[in-house]
Write a protein that holds these residues in place. Structure first.
Motif, mmCIF file in Angstrom:
data_model
loop_
_atom_site.group_PDB
_atom_site.id
_atom_site.type_symbol
_atom_site.label_atom_id
_atom_site.label_comp_id
_atom_site.label_asym_id
_atom_site.label_seq_id
_atom_site.Cartn_x
_atom_site.Cartn_y
_atom_site.Cartn_z
ATOM 1 N N LEU A 234 0.939 -1.177 -0.019
ATOM 2 C CA LEU A 234 0.007 -0.168 -0.087
ATOM 3 C C LEU A 234 0.926 1.270 -0.014
ATOM 4 O O LEU A 234 0.349 2.578 -0.253
ATOM 5 N N GLY A 235 2.199 1.103 0.066
ATOM 6 C CA GLY A 235 3.220 2.411 0.247
ATOM 7 C C GLY A 235 3.201 2.956 1.430
ATOM 8 O O GLY A 235 3.043 4.130 1.527
ATOM 9 N N ALA A 236 3.189 2.376 2.449
ATOM 10 C CA ALA A 236 2.921 3.044 3.669
ATOM 11 C C ALA A 236 4.232 3.606 4.059
ATOM 12 O O ALA A 236 5.369 3.240 3.607
ATOM 13 N N PRO A 237 4.121 4.841 4.981
ATOM 14 C CA PRO A 237 5.346 5.412 5.431
ATOM 15 C C PRO A 237 6.072 4.789 6.485
ATOM 16 O O PRO A 237 5.381 3.760 7.026
ATOM 17 N N LEU A 238 7.037 4.975 6.918
ATOM 18 C CA LEU A 238 7.772 4.254 7.965
ATOM 19 C C LEU A 238 7.202 4.254 9.394
ATOM 20 O O LEU A 238 7.199 3.272 10.103
ATOM 21 N N GLN A 239 6.557 5.349 9.781
ATOM 22 C CA GLN A 239 5.923 5.264 11.213
ATOM 23 C C GLN A 239 4.780 4.274 11.127
ATOM 24 O O GLN A 239 4.271 3.996 12.257
ATOM 25 N N ALA A 240 3.975 4.115 9.867
ATOM 26 C CA ALA A 240 3.149 2.805 9.868
ATOM 27 C C ALA A 240 3.547 1.623 10.494
ATOM 28 O O ALA A 240 3.085 0.605 11.049
ATOM 29 N N TYR A 241 4.812 1.272 9.740
ATOM 30 C CA TYR A 241 5.559 0.008 10.148
ATOM 31 C C TYR A 241 5.752 -0.118 11.781
ATOM 32 O O TYR A 241 5.594 -0.959 12.395
ATOM 33 N N ARG A 242 6.272 1.039 12.111
ATOM 34 C CA ARG A 242 6.692 1.219 13.512
ATOM 35 C C ARG A 242 5.486 0.961 14.366
ATOM 36 O O ARG A 242 5.595 0.496 15.628
#
Length: 442
Positions: free
Chosen positions: A173-181
């Motif tokens: 979905l092209g998530a930013p790094l903070q979504a993984y965190r």
């Protein structure tokens, strides 16, 4: 001052111009842009750049001395960026064309880390085909996720660890790094340390035909995890996902009579008969695991009467799964949508590797799981009309992304991702309705 904007062109000296044109044009998809036969030059368009081929006996080629060989190569290698790189399928196709194909791996290039395949042109020049980069941050997040076991405790239950799957969905979905965190911090409170993987572990090619016969294992989670693992390009996660499925998959066995896909009724008509069958009531059981509900449904008198009744295709199963979800927005039905997506990904992966699949049994077994889920949901009227009516476009998902990236509902994220991929594949506008924050997707 000099500001480099990119590579304009590369010049290769070739022994056999016809063979080189076949390789670069017919096989790799370049196009002839300009010819100057009087000097032995053919210029090929390769995206925004050019590859120039000059013959050894032409005016330009003669100036370079002897032709390329093992002890005197034109260069180390040329890397071509390609739009997609399905390594198993591409390798087999190239080898059938007589191309020497070398190693595959994840390597760094101008766009970042991504899939890479080495091969050789007719003059022995080494080429690298470089696919799109992996989503930024995905591999690092999956590295961290390897520290957690396949299951985690929840009261007296052992539940499937969804972390690798939701990371894979966020990546697509092209998530930013903070979504993984956000997900990693959430699962850090839930997970338990990983157990060692079995050693040796069968290869994907050895295991996948058998595993696909039990795609419903762990409420479809094992298949969903492996599908995401294959698409992530993360080798350790692929091994972990394979081990997780193998640990629970039943042993393969011969059936008394081979099943076919040619049942007497359509899947729609079969579900209509199931709705009308008084032998198949199932009481609502809140708080019960999906697996337990499916087992209870399969134990009902009359369940097996429908096992071989419908004609089946993967499209039929996907349509029914979506129609049931749109009718209920239920947690169990959600897994039918993500499960049929994973099934398609894995079947395509097996076919790309030219593995021998028992497709009738795979689809029949999945149908049995879908049928059990439908009964466990108390046999609702499927929302067939919502599957194909209306319109959908990429903007529907773009509008939903901010909320998805802030959500801790991993099922909602996986559903949105699977729905987008299936919409792209099938074009059914009803998949956009999976974005509505209703029921299990709140």
């Amino acid at each position: 001052m000099i500001t480099v904007q990119g590579i304009d062109h590369l010049v290769l000296r070739v022994r056999d111009l016809a063979a080189s044109l076949h390789f670069y044009v017919d096989l790799l998809g370049c196009s002839v842009e300009r010819r100057q036969d009087e000097i032995g030059l053919v210029q090929l368009r390769a995206g925004a750049q050019l590859i120039d081929l000059v013959t050894l006996d032409g005016r330009i080629g003669r100036a370079g001395g002897a032709g390329p060989g093992r002890e005197g190569r034109n260069m180390d290698h040329l890397c071509l960026r390609v739009d997609t790189l399905d390594e198993p399928r591409l390798r087999r196709w190239l080898e059938r064309q007589g191309v020497t194909v070398d190693s595959y791996g994840s390597r760094y290039g101008a766009d970042g880390e991504g899939p890479s395949l080495y091969l050789f042109d007719p003059d022995g020049n080494e080429l690298e085909l470089k696919g799109p980069p992996w989503p930024q941050g995905l591999h690092e997040a999956l590295d961290e996720a390897q520290g957690y076991d396949t299951y985690y405790p929840s009261g007296s239950l052992r539940l499937f660890n969804h972390l690798p799957m939701v990371l894979g969905a966020l990546g697509r979905l092209g998530a930013p790094l903070q979504a993984y965190r956000l997900q990693l911090e959430h699962w850090r409170r839930l997970g338990v340390p990983a157990s060692p993987l079995p050693d040796p572990l069968p290869t994907l090619e050895e295991a996948l035909p058998r595993l696909l016969l039990s795609a419903e294992q762990d409420a479809f989670h094992a298949a969903i995890r492996l599908a995401y693992a294959l698409q992530s390009g993360h080798a350790a996660e692929q091994r972990a996902a394979l081990a997780a499925w193998l640990a629970k998959a039943p042993e393969a066995h011969e059936e008394a009579a081979p099943r076919t896909l040619d049942g007497a009724l359509s899947l729609r008509d079969t579900l209509a008969q199931v709705r009308a069958d008084d032998r198949l009531p199932l009481e609502a059981r809140s708080g019960t695991l999906i697996v337990t509900r499916l087992q209870a449904a399969q134990a009902l008198p009359g369940f097996n009467d429908y096992a071989d009744r419908p004609r089946l295709s993967l499209d039929d199963l996907a349509e029914a799964s979506l129609a049931i979800y749109l009718a209920t927005h239920d947690f169990t039905a959600l897994h039918l949508v993500t499960g049929t997506h994973a099934l398609r990904v894995l079947i395509e992966a097996a076919q790309a590797r030219e593995l021998d699949l028992d497709l009738p049994r795979i689809l029949r077994n999945f149908w049995r799981a879908l049928l059990a889920a439908y009964i466990a949901l108390r046999r609702p009227e499927p929302a067939w009309g919502l599957v194909h009516v209306g319109r959908a476009d990429e903007a529907d998902w773009q509008r939903a992304l901010p909320g998805l990236f802030e959500s801790l509902n991993d099922h909602r994220i996986k559903l949105a991702d699977a729905a987008r991929e299936e919409w792209r594949h099938r074009g059914w506008p009803g998949y956009a309705l999976c974005l509505e924050p209703l029921g299990a997707a709140q």
